[in-house]
Structure formats: structure tokens, C-alpha cells
Design a protein around this motif. Structure first.
Motif, mmCIF file in Angstrom:
data_model
loop_
_atom_site.group_PDB
_atom_site.id
_atom_site.type_symbol
_atom_site.label_atom_id
_atom_site.label_comp_id
_atom_site.label_asym_id
_atom_site.label_seq_id
_atom_site.Cartn_x
_atom_site.Cartn_y
_atom_site.Cartn_z
ATOM 1 N N MET A 273 75.518 35.553 74.790
ATOM 2 C CA MET A 273 74.129 34.662 75.107
ATOM 3 C C MET A 273 73.918 34.399 76.353
ATOM 4 S SD MET A 273 73.044 31.054 73.260
ATOM 5 C CE MET A 273 71.361 31.391 72.817
ATOM 6 N N LEU A 274 72.671 34.487 76.949
ATOM 7 C CA LEU A 274 72.065 34.341 78.278
ATOM 8 C C LEU A 274 72.771 32.805 78.741
ATOM 9 C CD1 LEU A 274 68.872 35.913 78.289
ATOM 10 C CD2 LEU A 274 71.045 37.072 79.160
ATOM 11 N N LYS A 275 72.923 32.845 79.920
ATOM 12 C CA LYS A 275 73.246 31.376 80.564
ATOM 13 C C LYS A 275 72.086 30.554 80.118
ATOM 14 C CE LYS A 275 74.514 29.913 85.024
ATOM 15 N NZ LYS A 275 74.510 30.580 86.501
ATOM 16 N N GLU A 276 72.374 29.263 79.771
ATOM 17 C CA GLU A 276 71.306 28.424 79.258
ATOM 18 C C GLU A 276 70.543 27.813 80.391
ATOM 19 O OE1 GLU A 276 70.541 27.476 76.110
ATOM 20 O OE2 GLU A 276 71.925 28.821 75.534
ATOM 21 N N ASN A 277 71.313 27.278 81.455
ATOM 22 C CA ASN A 277 70.489 26.679 82.652
ATOM 23 C C ASN A 277 70.451 27.518 83.841
ATOM 24 O OD1 ASN A 277 70.780 24.438 80.950
ATOM 25 N ND2 ASN A 277 72.652 23.740 82.196
ATOM 26 N N LYS A 278 69.176 27.569 84.574
ATOM 27 C CA LYS A 278 68.747 28.234 85.581
ATOM 28 C C LYS A 278 68.557 27.291 86.875
ATOM 29 C CE LYS A 278 66.874 32.126 85.313
ATOM 30 N NZ LYS A 278 67.924 32.959 85.664
ATOM 31 N N TYR A 279 69.367 27.225 88.002
ATOM 32 C CA TYR A 279 69.319 26.349 89.037
ATOM 33 C C TYR A 279 68.511 26.992 90.289
ATOM 34 C CZ TYR A 279 72.910 24.011 86.421
ATOM 35 O OH TYR A 279 73.538 23.387 85.619
ATOM 36 N N CYS A 280 67.839 26.175 90.822
ATOM 37 C CA CYS A 280 66.875 26.773 91.775
ATOM 38 C C CYS A 280 66.530 25.723 92.896
ATOM 39 C CB CYS A 280 65.500 27.162 91.375
ATOM 40 S SG CYS A 280 64.585 25.971 90.493
ATOM 41 N N CYS A 281 66.385 26.288 94.014
ATOM 42 C CA CYS A 281 65.898 25.363 95.251
ATOM 43 C C CYS A 281 64.371 25.644 95.336
ATOM 44 C CB CYS A 281 66.653 26.062 96.723
ATOM 45 S SG CYS A 281 65.872 27.599 97.042
ATOM 46 N N HIS B 145 62.702 28.921 95.439
ATOM 47 C CA HIS B 145 62.661 29.885 94.271
ATOM 48 C C HIS B 145 62.232 29.275 93.040
ATOM 49 C CE1 HIS B 145 65.501 31.777 97.367
ATOM 50 N NE2 HIS B 145 64.925 32.845 96.995
ATOM 51 N N VAL B 146 61.755 28.249 92.915
ATOM 52 C CA VAL B 146 61.341 27.466 91.737
ATOM 53 C C VAL B 146 60.442 28.626 91.020
ATOM 54 C CG1 VAL B 146 59.323 26.086 92.478
ATOM 55 C CG2 VAL B 146 60.727 25.340 90.568
ATOM 56 N N ASP B 147 59.471 29.168 91.702
ATOM 57 C CA ASP B 147 58.375 30.047 90.885
ATOM 58 C C ASP B 147 59.302 31.288 90.423
ATOM 59 O OD1 ASP B 147 56.278 28.445 91.509
ATOM 60 O OD2 ASP B 147 55.980 29.715 93.442
ATOM 61 N N MET B 148 60.175 31.716 90.945
ATOM 62 C CA MET B 148 60.978 33.179 90.641
ATOM 63 C C MET B 148 61.865 32.578 89.355
ATOM 64 S SD MET B 148 63.643 35.192 92.493
ATOM 65 C CE MET B 148 62.284 35.757 93.742
ATOM 66 N N ALA B 149 62.281 31.341 89.315
ATOM 67 C CA ALA B 149 63.188 30.839 88.404
ATOM 68 C C ALA B 149 62.237 30.652 87.132
ATOM 69 C CB ALA B 149 63.954 29.386 88.797
ATOM 70 N N PHE B 150 61.099 30.140 87.126
ATOM 71 C CA PHE B 150 60.181 29.905 86.092
ATOM 72 C C PHE B 150 59.965 31.188 85.493
ATOM 73 C CE2 PHE B 150 59.282 25.507 86.475
ATOM 74 C CZ PHE B 150 58.709 25.267 85.113
ATOM 75 N N ASP B 151 59.502 31.961 86.387
ATOM 76 C CA ASP B 151 59.295 33.532 85.643
ATOM 77 C C ASP B 151 60.408 34.044 85.044
ATOM 78 O OD1 ASP B 151 56.701 33.487 86.870
ATOM 79 O OD2 ASP B 151 57.391 34.544 88.416
ATOM 80 N N GLU C 295 61.726 33.555 76.555
ATOM 81 C CA GLU C 295 60.390 33.404 75.815
ATOM 82 C C GLU C 295 60.131 32.222 75.298
ATOM 83 O OE1 GLU C 295 60.993 36.605 72.575
ATOM 84 O OE2 GLU C 295 61.260 38.242 74.353
ATOM 85 N N THR C 296 60.424 31.261 76.277
ATOM 86 C CA THR C 296 59.923 29.930 75.940
ATOM 87 C C THR C 296 59.813 29.121 77.326
ATOM 88 O OG1 THR C 296 60.223 27.896 74.748
ATOM 89 C CG2 THR C 296 62.052 28.726 75.542
ATOM 90 N N PHE C 297 59.095 28.027 77.214
ATOM 91 C CA PHE C 297 59.093 27.266 78.430
ATOM 92 C C PHE C 297 60.257 26.357 78.636
ATOM 93 C CE2 PHE C 297 54.563 28.405 77.527
ATOM 94 C CZ PHE C 297 54.168 28.683 78.987
ATOM 95 N N TYR D 264 66.245 21.808 91.655
ATOM 96 C CA TYR D 264 65.990 21.676 90.061
ATOM 97 C C TYR D 264 66.824 22.472 89.005
ATOM 98 C CZ TYR D 264 61.656 20.384 92.504
ATOM 99 O OH TYR D 264 60.794 19.731 93.306
ATOM 100 N N VAL D 265 66.889 22.196 87.923
ATOM 101 C CA VAL D 265 67.480 22.758 86.914
ATOM 102 C C VAL D 265 66.327 22.946 85.821
ATOM 103 C CG1 VAL D 265 68.595 20.782 85.727
ATOM 104 C CG2 VAL D 265 69.476 23.087 85.468
ATOM 105 N N LEU D 266 66.246 24.600 85.245
ATOM 106 C CA LEU D 266 65.438 24.690 84.177
ATOM 107 C C LEU D 266 66.409 24.817 83.169
ATOM 108 C CD1 LEU D 266 64.010 25.321 86.677
ATOM 109 C CD2 LEU D 266 62.787 27.180 85.406
#
Length: 53
Positions: free
Chosen positions: A1-9, A12-18, A25-27, A47-49
């Protein structure tokens, strides 16, 4: 399974969202990050997504 959380400064918040949308495949839920590094540049992550609970 892919990493659950994505951390960004702030830079890079736009790139992390994309990337999150493509990978999961979800927000994400966007929260402030405390003591983590950006997944893209290793600066302090602002931020953490996460998958919604």
C-alpha cells in the motif's frame, strides 16, 4: 500500500495535492504539521495531507 500521509512545505503544497489525488483518487484532509520534513525538498513541512477518517 502507498504511504498514507504526504508532508509538504509551503512551496510544494500544490504538487503534494496533485500527487495525492493521482495516487489515492480522493481528496485529502489538510492539517498543520508539527515536526516533519517536506517529502519533496526536506525543508520543514508546514502541512500534512491525509486520507479522510
Amino acid at each position: 500500500m502507498l504511504k498514507e500521509n504526504k508532508y509538504c512545505c509551503e512551496d510544494h503544497v500544490d504538487m503534494a495535492f496533485d500527487d495525492f489525488l493521482v495516487e489515492k483518487e480522493t481528496f485529502p484532509c489538510l492539517e498543520k504539521s508539527e515536526d516533519s520534513k517536506c517529502s519533496y525538498c526536506n525543508k520543514k513541512a508546514e502541512y500534512v495531507l491525509k486520507l479522510p477518517s
